[in-house]
Design a protein around this motif. Structure first.
Motif, PDB file in Angstrom:
ATOM      1  N   ALA A  38       0.829  -1.208   0.000  1.00 56.26           N
ATOM      2  CA  ALA A  38       0.000   0.000   0.000  1.00 56.26           C
ATOM      3  C   ALA A  38       0.863   1.259   0.000  1.00 56.26           C
ATOM      4  CB  ALA A  38      -0.938  -0.001   1.209  1.00 56.26           C
ATOM      5  N   ILE A  39       1.977   1.234   0.729  1.00 58.10           N
ATOM      6  CA  ILE A  39       2.887   2.378   0.745  1.00 58.10           C
ATOM      7  C   ILE A  39       3.527   2.563  -0.630  1.00 58.10           C
ATOM      8  CG2 ILE A  39       5.077   3.236   1.690  1.00 58.10           C
ATOM      9  CD1 ILE A  39       4.241   1.941   4.370  1.00 58.10           C
ATOM     10  N   LEU A  40       3.859   1.464  -1.297  1.00 61.22           N
ATOM     11  CA  LEU A  40       4.390   1.554  -2.666  1.00 61.22           C
ATOM     12  C   LEU A  40       3.374   2.218  -3.596  1.00 61.22           C
ATOM     13  CD1 LEU A  40       6.203  -1.849  -3.323  1.00 61.22           C
ATOM     14  CD2 LEU A  40       7.239   0.420  -3.218  1.00 61.22           C
ATOM     15  N   VAL A  41       2.102   1.839  -3.463  1.00 61.78           N
ATOM     16  CA  VAL A  41       1.055   2.457  -4.277  1.00 61.78           C
ATOM     17  C   VAL A  41       0.943   3.943  -3.946  1.00 61.78           C
ATOM     18  CG1 VAL A  41      -1.428   2.500  -4.737  1.00 61.78           C
ATOM     19  CG2 VAL A  41      -0.234   0.321  -4.555  1.00 61.78           C
ATOM     20  N   PHE A  42       1.008   4.287  -2.672  1.00 63.17           N
ATOM     21  CA  PHE A  42       0.951   5.691  -2.236  1.00 63.17           C
ATOM     22  C   PHE A  42       2.087   6.491  -2.875  1.00 63.17           C
ATOM     23  CE2 PHE A  42       2.488   8.943   0.705  1.00 63.17           C
ATOM     24  CZ  PHE A  42       1.346   9.707   0.911  1.00 63.17           C
ATOM     25  N   LEU A  43       3.304   5.972  -2.802  1.00 64.82           N
ATOM     26  CA  LEU A  43       4.457   6.681  -3.365  1.00 64.82           C
ATOM     27  C   LEU A  43       4.375   6.756  -4.884  1.00 64.82           C
ATOM     28  CD1 LEU A  43       7.312   5.174  -1.144  1.00 64.82           C
ATOM     29  CD2 LEU A  43       6.241   7.431  -0.925  1.00 64.82           C
ATOM     30  N   ALA A  44       3.979   5.639  -5.517  1.00 60.20           N
ATOM     31  CA  ALA A  44       3.878   5.621  -6.976  1.00 60.20           C
ATOM     32  C   ALA A  44       2.822   6.590  -7.475  1.00 60.20           C
ATOM     33  CB  ALA A  44       3.557   4.208  -7.461  1.00 60.20           C
ATOM     34  N   THR A  45       1.702   6.681  -6.751  1.00 61.20           N
ATOM     35  CA  THR A  45       0.636   7.601  -7.141  1.00 61.20           C
ATOM     36  C   THR A  45       1.147   9.031  -7.229  1.00 61.20           C
ATOM     37  OG1 THR A  45      -1.072   6.203  -6.148  1.00 61.20           O
ATOM     38  CG2 THR A  45      -1.617   8.522  -6.484  1.00 61.20           C
ATOM     39  N   HIS A  46       1.859   9.461  -6.192  1.00 60.92           N
ATOM     40  CA  HIS A  46       2.370  10.834  -6.185  1.00 60.92           C
ATOM     41  C   HIS A  46       3.522  11.003  -7.178  1.00 60.92           C
ATOM     42  CE1 HIS A  46      -0.256  11.913  -2.942  1.00 60.92           C
ATOM     43  NE2 HIS A  46       0.209  10.928  -2.192  1.00 60.92           N
ATOM     44  N   TRP A  47       4.323   9.967  -7.365  1.00 63.01           N
ATOM     45  CA  TRP A  47       5.420  10.064  -8.330  1.00 63.01           C
ATOM     46  C   TRP A  47       4.877  10.265  -9.731  1.00 63.01           C
ATOM     47  CZ3 TRP A  47       7.227   7.291 -12.577  1.00 63.01           C
ATOM     48  CH2 TRP A  47       8.511   7.626 -13.003  1.00 63.01           C
ATOM     49  N   VAL A  92      -5.504  15.440   2.884  1.00 63.40           N
ATOM     50  CA  VAL A  92      -4.412  14.670   3.481  1.00 63.40           C
ATOM     51  C   VAL A  92      -4.960  13.439   4.197  1.00 63.40           C
ATOM     52  CG1 VAL A  92      -2.547  14.706   5.175  1.00 63.40           C
ATOM     53  CG2 VAL A  92      -2.925  16.692   3.692  1.00 63.40           C
ATOM     54  N   ILE A  93      -6.039  13.622   4.958  1.00 65.30           N
ATOM     55  CA  ILE A  93      -6.660  12.497   5.665  1.00 65.30           C
ATOM     56  C   ILE A  93      -7.155  11.445   4.677  1.00 65.30           C
ATOM     57  CG2 ILE A  93      -8.634  11.820   7.093  1.00 65.30           C
ATOM     58  CD1 ILE A  93      -8.323  14.523   8.527  1.00 65.30           C
ATOM     59  N   SER A  94      -7.701  11.908   3.550  1.00 68.42           N
ATOM     60  CA  SER A  94      -8.185  10.980   2.530  1.00 68.42           C
ATOM     61  C   SER A  94      -7.051  10.146   1.957  1.00 68.42           C
ATOM     62  CB  SER A  94      -8.875  11.762   1.407  1.00 68.42           C
ATOM     63  OG  SER A  94      -9.249  10.920   0.347  1.00 68.42           O
ATOM     64  N   GLU A  95      -5.906  10.782   1.691  1.00 64.02           N
ATOM     65  CA  GLU A  95      -4.753  10.056   1.152  1.00 64.02           C
ATOM     66  C   GLU A  95      -4.282   8.988   2.133  1.00 64.02           C
ATOM     67  OE1 GLU A  95      -3.255  10.286  -1.737  1.00 64.02           O
ATOM     68  OE2 GLU A  95      -4.208  12.070  -2.597  1.00 64.02           O
ATOM     69  N   ILE A  96      -4.221   9.350   3.420  1.00 61.81           N
ATOM     70  CA  ILE A  96      -3.739   8.407   4.435  1.00 61.81           C
ATOM     71  C   ILE A  96      -4.741   7.282   4.650  1.00 61.81           C
ATOM     72  CG2 ILE A  96      -3.121   8.164   6.867  1.00 61.81           C
ATOM     73  CD1 ILE A  96      -2.091  11.060   6.764  1.00 61.81           C
ATOM     74  N   SER A  97      -6.024   7.637   4.743  1.00 55.46           N
ATOM     75  CA  SER A  97      -7.043   6.629   5.047  1.00 55.46           C
ATOM     76  C   SER A  97      -7.196   5.612   3.922  1.00 55.46           C
ATOM     77  CB  SER A  97      -8.392   7.309   5.327  1.00 55.46           C
ATOM     78  OG  SER A  97      -8.845   8.022   4.189  1.00 55.46           O
ATOM     79  N   ARG A  98      -7.096   6.051   2.676  1.00 58.52           N
ATOM     80  CA  ARG A  98      -7.243   5.084   1.585  1.00 58.52           C
ATOM     81  C   ARG A  98      -6.035   4.164   1.497  1.00 58.52           C
ATOM     82  NH1 ARG A  98      -6.775   8.550  -4.092  1.00 58.52           N
ATOM     83  NH2 ARG A  98      -4.490   8.666  -4.192  1.00 58.52           N
ATOM     84  N   THR A  99      -4.860   4.650   1.915  1.00 62.33           N
ATOM     85  CA  THR A  99      -3.680   3.789   1.950  1.00 62.33           C
ATOM     86  C   THR A  99      -3.833   2.722   3.027  1.00 62.33           C
ATOM     87  OG1 THR A  99      -2.290   5.623   1.180  1.00 62.33           O
ATOM     88  CG2 THR A  99      -1.172   3.762   2.230  1.00 62.33           C
ATOM     89  N   ILE A 100      -4.324   3.132   4.195  1.00 60.45           N
ATOM     90  CA  ILE A 100      -4.562   2.178   5.277  1.00 60.45           C
ATOM     91  C   ILE A 100      -5.624   1.162   4.859  1.00 60.45           C
ATOM     92  CG2 ILE A 100      -5.420   1.913   7.641  1.00 60.45           C
ATOM     93  CD1 ILE A 100      -4.200   4.667   8.245  1.00 60.45           C
TER      94      ILE A 100
END
Length: 229
Positions: A115-124, A151-159
């Motif tokens: 999930a963290i990889l997806v989070f980083l890739a999304t912003h990249w 910001v909360i939305s980005e974090i919550s969807r990653t979790i």
């Protein structure tokens, strides 16, 4: 099916203070197997494909077509990441069908890392396509007061992405184990079929959500972003 002990994280060995668990061992084993298969299958590609090459080209083509339905202009850039996610997660989900092997995706640490990889890739991908100013400006739209909610939305969807995959695979392994304990080996085929179907579905859902998040990062922050490539 894997034994009950294979459902839980266990330390295999240590490298100094670093504990290497069975999740890490199985994860690296799956990566090595997939890497070896990819190397062996692409070592001698032919203009007239063999049956195996045709099958592999069909798989890659199907993934590419799926991505192009969402990101027609950026499919080539996104394909390696999303395809790798789909293939690795499906292999990891199905790993517990091998006796003594534990699905790495049945461990929250693995799904959290994915999930963290997806989070980083999304912003990249978003930054690469739109540039820093255009990309980060969308967090202030339509009103800067909404920044904390973005910001909360980005974090919550990653979790949620991590918890969804972990919960489904872990519960699937537990359910299969309970059925086998209660019914013995009288119903192995339905249980195996359920496991295979659910493993494929969960891999598809995770990869599709990752694709949607990346598409949102690429397309939604600049009206002209689709035409940049």
């Amino acid at each position: 099916m894997a034994a009950s002990s294979d459902l839980f994280v266990a330390e295999v060995f240590r490298i100094g203070p670093l504990a290497i668990t069975n999740t890490v061992v199985f994860t690296w084993a799956i990566m090595l197997v997939l890497g070896a298969v990819a190397w062996a299958c692409t070592r001698r590609l032919e203009l007239v494909p063999t049956p195996l090459q045709a099958a592999l080209e069909g798989i890659v083509g199907a993934i590419d077509e799926t991505i192009r339905m969402v990101l027609p202009q950026q499919a080539a850039a996104v394909l390696p990441f999303v395809a790798t996610l789909w293939i690795f997660i499906m292999a990891a989900n199905l790993a517990s069908l091998i006796p003594g092997v534990r699905s790495p995706t049945g461990d929250l640490s693995t799904t959290a890392a994915l999930a963290i990889l997806v989070f980083l890739a999304t912003h990249w991908y978003g930054l690469r396509q739109n540039g820093p100013l255009a990309y980060f400006r969308h967090y202030l739209l339509p009103n800067p007061i909404l920044l904390p909610f973005h910001v909360i939305s980005e974090i919550s969807r990653t979790i949620a992405l991590a918890m969804r995959l972990f919960g489904n695979i872990f519960s699937l392994q537990m359910a299969a184990l309970l059925v086998l304990l209660v019914a013995g080996f009288l119903v192995p085929i339905p249980v195996l079929m359920l496991h295979i179907i659910e493993a494929i579905v969960q891999a598809y859902i995770f990869g599709t959500l990752a694709l949607i998040y990346i598409a949102g990062a690429i397309q939604s922050h600049s009206p002209s972003s689709i035409d940049k490539e």
